[in-house]
Design an enzyme around this catalytic site. Structure first.
Site, PDB file in Angstrom:
ATOM      1  N   ARG A 103      -0.003 -34.321 -20.925  1.00 51.68           N
ATOM      2  CA  ARG A 103       0.355 -32.982 -20.445  1.00 51.68           C
ATOM      3  C   ARG A 103       1.779 -32.571 -20.802  1.00 51.68           C
ATOM      4  NH1 ARG A 103      -2.042 -31.006 -15.881  1.00 51.68           N
ATOM      5  NH2 ARG A 103      -2.483 -33.151 -15.260  1.00 51.68           N
ATOM      6  N   CYS A 151     -22.025 -17.366 -13.874  1.00 60.69           N
ATOM      7  CA  CYS A 151     -22.880 -17.178 -12.695  1.00 60.69           C
ATOM      8  C   CYS A 151     -22.716 -18.329 -11.721  1.00 60.69           C
ATOM      9  CB  CYS A 151     -24.335 -17.046 -13.114  1.00 60.69           C
ATOM     10  SG  CYS A 151     -24.564 -15.613 -14.136  1.00 60.69           S
TER      11      CYS A 151
END
Ligand code: LLP
Length: 409
Positions: A271, A337
């Protein structure tokens, strides 16, 4: 808003949205800076880039050029690291519940194999007997920005519990393995400087016990990755200079005090090296004033899953409205969804309209690599800004890419 002098609006117009954009100069700077920070006369430090953070081959090449090895966690990552040009001897393979296929791939590649459990050794020996192995030791403690990314301690699925480490190494010695490393990786996204020297001290004390029992001189001691970057809210910048100074101090002291020989200190950051060098551009597709106010965008957890998975919060900038006062409180969501397809709740934003570009910054790590084509919303394109120019480095996934894997009955 610009990235490395190139307009976000122009990038969105040219390449479409959602889109990941990386500043390659920044990645190289991060790579060089970390190495310079950990430079010391007394300690040899070896750097492995945790390619899981972002494994685009053009990004891997930067790290290879800067003298980094690769931290790989799957046969696929191994293959890609070799494809990008890393030397096999400079690969550390850290599996988790490694299968014979995984171990065979790591063995064949000539990677340094870091075993996740005492039981992994038998599986490895069926594949072959390397001269050197490492164990990932779970020192019994861990810390991460979220519980879900805390990879050490008694709740984590990773590593050999410290209490079993002596037996694990003894088994390997009995099998005729002669060279050893030691590894831990106890959590990701840590912003507390003290955590790193604290964990290293704890770990090295444990290694001192192993040395006492078995006489092993570890060739390297790997303290994993975990250096955090600030995302949002109260996050602060990790003072990596202090981390380097304090960890190397502990390292030198403990090597001497516990008579650990002449080990190298290994690091495997992900990271910290790429996170702040990337952003994700999305476009507002609809604003719903319902029971709550929703700003819907064309990126979702299919594009950037960190919020849905960990509740992670990214800074979100409305392109061109950086200087405006905030005037609305909204939830920002994608088009998937699923009700978990929410990036943030109750975020204060400037007046935002359909068609605006929302820019998620600090998205260079664990962004595109975790994207998926769920709901058949295809994976995003990626653009690099290198030598002052924008260049497409990953084209947007298409229906043809998707359908190409299916076979008829
Ligand atoms: N080495 C090992 C063995 C690891 O498991 C990891 C990360 C690293 C190095 C690199 O850690 P870093 O320096 O990037 O913190 N997807 C999550 C992060 C998961 C990290 C898992 N292991 C996120 O988006 O925050």
């Amino acid at each position: 808003m610009n990235i490395s002098g190139i307009s976000i609006r122009k990038l969105a117009e040219k390449y479409g949205t959602p889109l990941y954009v990386y500043d390659f100069k920044k990645i190289r700077y991060n790579a060089q800076r970390l190495k310079a920070t950990f430079k010391s006369d007394g300690v040899n430090v070896d750097f492995y880039y945790a390619m899981k953070a972002n494994c685009h081959p053009e990004i891997l090449k930067i790290f290879i050029e800067e003298g980094y090895g690769m931290d790989c966690v799957s046969p696929g990552e191994l293959q890609l690291a070799l494809f990008a040009g890393v030397k096999a001897g400079h690969i550390l393979y850290t599996g988790n519940y490694e299968s014979p296929v995984d171990l065979q791939a790591a063995y064949n590649a000539g990677a340094k194999i870091n075993l996740d459990d005492i039981s992994s050794l038998d599986r490895l020996l069926k594949v072959g007997k390397p001269e050197l192995i490492t164990y990932r030791i779970n020192p019994g403690k861990g810390r991460g920005k979220y519980e879900q990314i805390t990879t050490g301690g008694d709740k984590a699925k990773f590593g050999v519990p410290y209490e079993k480490a002596v037996i694990a190494y003894k088994n390997a010695m009995d099998a005729g393995i002669t060279r050893f490393g030691a590894h831990m990786m106890t959590g990701s996204g840590v912003l507390d400087e003290d955590h790193f020297p604290y964990m290293l001290e704890l770990f090295m004390n444990e290694l001192g016990e192993i040395k006492k029992e078995l006489g092993i001189n570890f060739e390297f001691i790997d303290m994993g990755g975990g250096f955090g970057i600030p995302y949002f809210g109260d996050d602060k910048t990790l003072d990596v200079e202090t981390v380097a100074k304090e960890t190397m101090k502990v390292f030198q002291q403990k090597v001497k005090e516990l008579d650990l020989g002449n080990p190298t200190l290994a690091l495997e950051p992900g990271r910290f090296l790429v996170g702040d060098a990337g952003l994700m551009i999305s476009r507002v597709t609809g604003i719903k004033k319902g029971y709550r106010t929703f700003v819907g965008i064309d990126a979702g957890f299919n594009t950037l899953i960190r919020s849905a998975l960990y509740g992670a919060q990214h800074p979100i900038v409305v392109d061109g409205k950086e200087d405006l006062e905030t005037s609305m409180i909204v939830d920002i969501c994608g088009q998937i969804c699923e009700n978990t397809d929410i990036f943030t709740k109750d975020r204060a934003m400037p007046e935002t309209e359909e068609g605006d570009l929302l820019v998620f910054t600090q998205a260079g790590a664990y962004g595109s690599v975790m994207a998926m084509p769920y709901n058949l919303r295809y994976r995003p394109a990626e653009v690099a800004i290198a030598n002052g120019e924008a260049k497409l480095i990953t084209r947007r996934e298409t229906f043809d890419d998707y359908i190409s894997r299916f076979q008829t009955l």
